[in-house]
Design an enzyme around this catalytic site. Sequence first.
Site, PDB file in Angstrom:
ATOM      1  N   SER A 120       3.150   6.709  -3.096  1.00 48.98           N
ATOM      2  CA  SER A 120       2.919   6.137  -4.456  1.00 48.98           C
ATOM      3  C   SER A 120       2.051   6.243  -5.456  1.00 48.98           C
ATOM      4  O   SER A 120       2.763   7.106  -5.712  1.00 48.98           O
ATOM      5  CB  SER A 120       2.091   4.847  -3.370  1.00 48.98           C
ATOM      6  OG  SER A 120       1.663   3.498  -4.175  1.00 48.98           O
ATOM      7  N   ASP A 172       3.880  -0.339  -7.856  1.00 51.46           N
ATOM      8  CA  ASP A 172       2.985  -1.387  -6.617  1.00 51.46           C
ATOM      9  C   ASP A 172       2.221  -1.805  -7.502  1.00 51.46           C
ATOM     10  O   ASP A 172       1.882  -2.824  -6.940  1.00 51.46           O
ATOM     11  CB  ASP A 172       3.596  -1.440  -5.259  1.00 51.46           C
ATOM     12  CG  ASP A 172       2.995  -0.565  -5.060  1.00 51.46           C
ATOM     13  OD1 ASP A 172       2.589  -0.216  -5.455  1.00 51.46           O
ATOM     14  OD2 ASP A 172       3.153  -0.079  -3.303  1.00 51.46           O
TER      15      ASP A 172
HETATM   16  C1  VG1 Z   1      -4.753   2.172  -0.061  1.00 54.20           C
HETATM   17  C2  VG1 Z   1      -5.491   1.012  -0.507  1.00 54.20           C
HETATM   18  C3  VG1 Z   1      -4.870  -0.170  -0.267  1.00 54.20           C
HETATM   19  C4  VG1 Z   1      -2.886  -0.504  -0.274  1.00 54.20           C
HETATM   20  C5  VG1 Z   1      -2.549   1.548  -0.061  1.00 54.20           C
HETATM   21  C6  VG1 Z   1      -1.247   1.334  -0.306  1.00 54.20           C
HETATM   22  O1  VG1 Z   1      -5.206   2.552   0.929  1.00 54.20           O
HETATM   23  O2  VG1 Z   1      -7.213   1.435  -0.714  1.00 54.20           O
HETATM   24  O3  VG1 Z   1      -5.504  -1.531  -0.781  1.00 54.20           O
HETATM   25  O4  VG1 Z   1      -1.954  -1.055   0.475  1.00 54.20           O
HETATM   26  O5  VG1 Z   1      -3.698   2.117  -0.718  1.00 54.20           O
HETATM   27  O6  VG1 Z   1      -0.769   1.162  -1.329  1.00 54.20           O
HETATM   28  P1  VG1 Z   1      -5.836   3.097   1.310  1.00 54.20           P
HETATM   29  O7  VG1 Z   1      -6.447   2.844   3.069  1.00 54.20           O
HETATM   30  O8  VG1 Z   1      -5.767   4.342   1.209  1.00 54.20           O
HETATM   31  O9  VG1 Z   1      -7.303   2.693   1.414  1.00 54.20           O
HETATM   32  V1  VG1 Z   1      -0.091   1.795  -2.661  1.00 54.20           V
HETATM   33  O10 VG1 Z   1      -0.309   1.760  -4.420  1.00 54.20           O
HETATM   34  O11 VG1 Z   1       0.095   3.541  -2.133  1.00 54.20           O
HETATM   35  O12 VG1 Z   1       1.682   1.378  -1.826  1.00 54.20           O
HETATM   36 CO    CO Z   2       1.752   2.062  -4.602  1.00 49.77          CO
END
Ligand code: VG1
Ligand code: CO
Length: 550
Positions: free
Chosen positions: A113, A288
């Site tokens: 991501s 996304d």
């Molecule tokens: C982060 C965001 C979360 C999101 C996730 C994946 O997770 O806070 O809201 O769903 O990334 O997004 P975390 O656990 O690091 O807070 V993506 O665009 O990396 O698929």
């Molecule tokens: Co993403």
Amino acid sequence: MIVNLVPTQAFNDQKPGTSGLRKKVKVFQQPNYLENFVQSFFDTLIVPADATLVVGGDGRYHNRHAIQTIIEMAAANGFSRVLVGQAGILSTPAASHVIRKYQAFGGMVLSASHNQGGLNGDFGIKYNIGNGGPAPEKITDEVFAKSKVISQYKIAELPLVDINAIGKTEFPGVNNGETFTVEIIDAVQDYADLMQSLFDFPVIRQLLASGFEMKFDAMHAVTGPYAKEILVNRLGAPIESLMNCEPSEDFGGGHPDPNLTYAEDLVKIMFAGEDALDFGAASDGDGDRNMILGQNFFVTPSDSLAVLAANATLVPAYAKGIAGAARSMPTSGAVDRVAAKLNIPCFETPTGWKFFGNLMDAGKVTLCGEESFGTSSSHVREKDGLWAVLFWLNIIAAKKQGVEAILLAHWREFGRNVYSRHDYESIPADAANGVIAHIKSQFTTLPNQSFGRYTVKSCDDFSYLDPIDGSVSSNQGTRILFTDGSRIVFRLSGTGTEGATLRIYLEAFEPDTAKHYLDAQVALAEMIQIALQISQLVERTGRTAPTVIT
Ligand code: VG1
Ligand code: CO
């Protein structure tokens, strides 16, 4: 087809996080590392006859190698067909759409991501189930358990598949008389068709032809080809409206995270005073996430979700209204206010898109969002960057108002949930855990204490009971709730690959229209000090400022 059973040794660190397994590329390059994880999925899932697997990724380094391996393993594990995005590229929302459209059994999306890519960057893999959404914890917990005891994996001997050329190749299957098909598909057209079926393209086309100036920044990541097809070919935007739209294996050396810090080139263009354009947007590595900017104006993702919900009926796909809304717990309550007015339910889930899937499948919610630049609807089961951009363009075109005017009117009507997130990245895990433990140790003493104009009402660790399948997810964030509805949330990230990332989410409700113009950091200054005081963050981590403020 020759299938080999390869002996392997288990790794103990293959625990999927908020969104799949993310590690340094070098970790994934260890012999059998990817194979073990993929086999653990195949051992967990009961793959029926004639099952199709969708495979693609955000184009980052190691993508192509992983795709060939997954094709060979899918063949050996009983899949009869694999659909691959051309050149191995599939944005996360496009993968979700392809799984649904072709009624695939599931899909593997290769992406870390918004994390950096390249040889020294990150790689990642996530599995999506047949509804197109991320595998729920029930599956990922079992995969992790299997990955710790795995002793062999199955892989077929296949020639290298050319994933650049659209078309179908058939191989003899595992058993006599069976075939195994690899199909390279043009997922850009499928996705663009879906978008065209949801939004009012003629009215957006008119807006873009009327002198309205915009810039979309794909951050050298996966949405480039999708943006070209949709914004330029189908909506008539000039090619100059696009920036960084050629996907690159290391995202041009940048950090494909659409926020005010990492999308700095776009931010400069959009905050250029008089010269600023009307509309700016960016999306992340796997497409996304979205960031929405107006002329010299930043829309927080929490506000964006609320505005989309309030104006949904302007979009053809949602003209009849939305069934309900959902937001992750740390996302501001702005959308709750809209839902209350629309008299529709609003759900609060833990962080991570996987928690929205059940609600959407049950028809309880149409729009979902996270404060982390994620918004989407039940058209897919993932968050969707370009969808959010088109939604905004559709609203702007229909209302004939700019971004800032839309927000100010929204706040006048609903009040403003002033919001900000402060991230402290790569801090030693012990220090981060110490901060959380210190906050929790005050759970009994904090209630009724006053800090300036704020008084603590309660504190807790957020826990979620899924109303559809009854599953419980605990320890999803430490909350300090104040009597006036303001809150501070502390949470450790589940997507980082280096040390720990501590996130502080700050929210204060401001009903006074005269204060709606204030910068969030100014409006939240007192809250920020309270958060630092309660957490002893500076003392415990030695950090005096956040790495990223959004
Ligand atoms: C982060 C965001 C979360 C999101 C996730 C994946 O997770 O806070 O809201 O769903 O990334 O997004 P975390 O656990 O690091 O807070 V993506 O665009 O990396 O698929
Ligand atoms: Co993403």
